[in-house]
Structures are given as structure tokens and as C-alpha cells.
Design an enzyme around this catalytic site. Sequence first.
Site, PDB file in Angstrom:
ATOM      1  N   GLY A  91      -1.297  -3.387  -3.902  1.00  0.00           N
ATOM      2  CA  GLY A  91      -2.213  -3.779  -2.830  1.00  0.00           C
ATOM      3  C   GLY A  91      -1.616  -4.631  -1.734  1.00  0.00           C
ATOM      4  N   ILE A 117      -5.047  12.535  -6.044  1.00  0.00           N
ATOM      5  CA  ILE A 117      -5.242  13.601  -5.062  1.00  0.00           C
ATOM      6  C   ILE A 117      -6.747  13.809  -4.918  1.00  0.00           C
ATOM      7  CG2 ILE A 117      -4.984  16.091  -4.717  1.00  0.00           C
ATOM      8  CD1 ILE A 117      -2.191  15.788  -5.955  1.00  0.00           C
ATOM      9  N   ASN A 155      -4.817   7.333   5.915  1.00  0.00           N
ATOM     10  CA  ASN A 155      -3.897   7.023   4.821  1.00  0.00           C
ATOM     11  C   ASN A 155      -2.599   6.483   5.412  1.00  0.00           C
ATOM     12  OD1 ASN A 155      -2.725   7.130   2.149  1.00  0.00           O
ATOM     13  ND2 ASN A 155      -1.658   9.009   2.758  1.00  0.00           N
ATOM     14  N   HIS A 177       1.472   6.516   4.616  1.00  0.00           N
ATOM     15  CA  HIS A 177       2.453   7.243   3.802  1.00  0.00           C
ATOM     16  C   HIS A 177       3.855   6.734   4.156  1.00  0.00           C
ATOM     17  CE1 HIS A 177       4.096  10.504   1.434  1.00  0.00           C
ATOM     18  NE2 HIS A 177       4.967  10.705   2.405  1.00  0.00           N
TER      19      HIS A 177
HETATM   20  C1  GRF Z   1       3.029   1.995   0.040  1.00  0.00           C
HETATM   21  O1  GRF Z   1       4.400   2.215   0.207  1.00  0.00           O
HETATM   22  C2  GRF Z   1       2.223   3.076   0.689  1.00  0.00           C
HETATM   23  O2  GRF Z   1       2.801   3.595   1.853  1.00  0.00           O
HETATM   24  C3  GRF Z   1       2.223   4.144  -0.377  1.00  0.00           C
HETATM   25  O3  GRF Z   1       2.106   3.450  -1.589  1.00  0.00           O
HETATM   26  C4  GRF Z   1       2.626   2.122  -1.431  1.00  0.00           C
HETATM   27  C5  GRF Z   1       1.525   1.185  -1.803  1.00  0.00           C
HETATM   28  O4  GRF Z   1       1.945  -0.159  -1.808  1.00  0.00           O
HETATM   29  N1  GRF Z   1       1.182   5.111  -0.119  1.00  0.00           N
HETATM   30  P1  GRF Z   1       0.865  -1.319  -1.864  1.00  0.00           P
HETATM   31  O5  GRF Z   1      -0.029  -1.043  -3.072  1.00  0.00           O
HETATM   32  O6  GRF Z   1       0.089  -1.283  -0.586  1.00  0.00           O
HETATM   33  O7  GRF Z   1       1.648  -2.577  -2.027  1.00  0.00           O
END
Ligand code: GRF
Length: 197
Positions: free
Chosen positions: A15, A95, A110, A112
Site C-alpha cells: 500500500g 484479475i 490503475n 502499472h
Molecule cells: C506497484 O509497483 C504498482 O505499480 C504495482 O504493484 C505495486 C504495488 O505497490 N501495480 P504498493 O502496494 O503500492 O506499495
Amino acid sequence: MNAPTPIAVLISGRGSNLQCLIDACASDNYPARIAAVISNRPDAYGLKRAKEAGIPAIAIDHKAYETREDFEDALDSALREAGAEFVCLAGFMRILTAGFVNRWDGRMINIHPSLLPKFKGVDTHARAIAAGESEHGCTVHWVTPGMDEGPVIAQARVPVLEGDTPETLAARVLVEEHRLYPEALKMALNDTASVLR
Ligand code: GRF
């Protein structure tokens, strides 16, 4: 200024992106407020971050549901009960079916960790290094039924350096994620507002 849009943040783990959204929403004139944080993993550290910020923290364990659709119905109900009008996926590792995605069409984004359309899916940092990329980064995009395929809202780039490991590269990208997500959410909410006008 219009009232901030109530959003929900969906997480599965640490998070840290959630935290940067919590911090952004606490700042003056930010156009969103977090109505709920929902995790499909009851042990996600992000739920603790939400509680500490006084935000409703909800665990909906996907393992408790027989089908993906049953889980998504519970998720959808929780989002609506919380009054969420917009959804941010932030490290949410399930998913989502086209049925659910279409219910939130134009209202779900989202983050990514790659420069989409490169490196959809997982292990993006290791794959970028293996491919000999000289730059890498992160993308905030609209969520559409194809995984990591929706229109790009914003991207941030970092160099891939000699001797980088997936971990060192991930750390460099993460700094940019935290800068990018609140900015991109603001842009997305502006877009949504102009569609509704
Ligand atoms: C991040 O790198 C995000 O881009 C990917 O999963 C990771 C989550 O990290 N989808 P966090 O839980 O926000 O620290």
C-alpha cells in the site's frame, strides 16, 4: 471548488501507492477524498495505513467466494455502500472480469510499473533488464477488460542503470509511481468531470 469526488482504493499488499493517495487527499484543494480502502487480502499492510488515516478499511477475502463473479459482486456492493464514485487500483493483484470492469467503465484507473504497452503483467522490472531496455518507468491508465491495455493517462520514465537488479530498478520506479499517481488521478477526475458536463 466542487466537493471532492469520493474514491475507493483497491489494494492487495504493502500500500505505498495508497499512502501517497492518502497524503494527496489530505492536501488542500485536492479533487478526491478516499471513501474506502478495500483489500482482497485480509493481511494487507495497506489496510493498517487506511485505519491509521481514519479511512474505512474493508477486507473482502477472494478465497471466501466460489467464483470470481461472486467475489466481484461483493466488491461492487462494498464500493456502492461506501459511496465510491471512482476506483483506483493500487497494487490490486486480482484479475477483474469484463463484467465488473464494464460496470466501472470510465471510472476506474490503475498504476502499472512499466512503460505500457511494454511489459504488461508481472515481473516487469526483471523483464525490462533482461530485454536490455535503457529506460523503464510506470503508467497510470484507464482500466478496460484487456489486462494493462486501457488508454494511458500519464507516464513517468527512469533510466535503467548499469548493474541494476530488479530490486534497485523497482525502487527507482516506485519513487516515480508515488509522484505520478496523485497527479494522474487529478487528470482522470478532470476528464470525468468534462464528460459529465
Ligand atoms: C506497484 O509497483 C504498482 O505499480 C504495482 O504493484 C505495486 C504495488 O505497490 N501495480 P504498493 O502496494 O503500492 O506499495
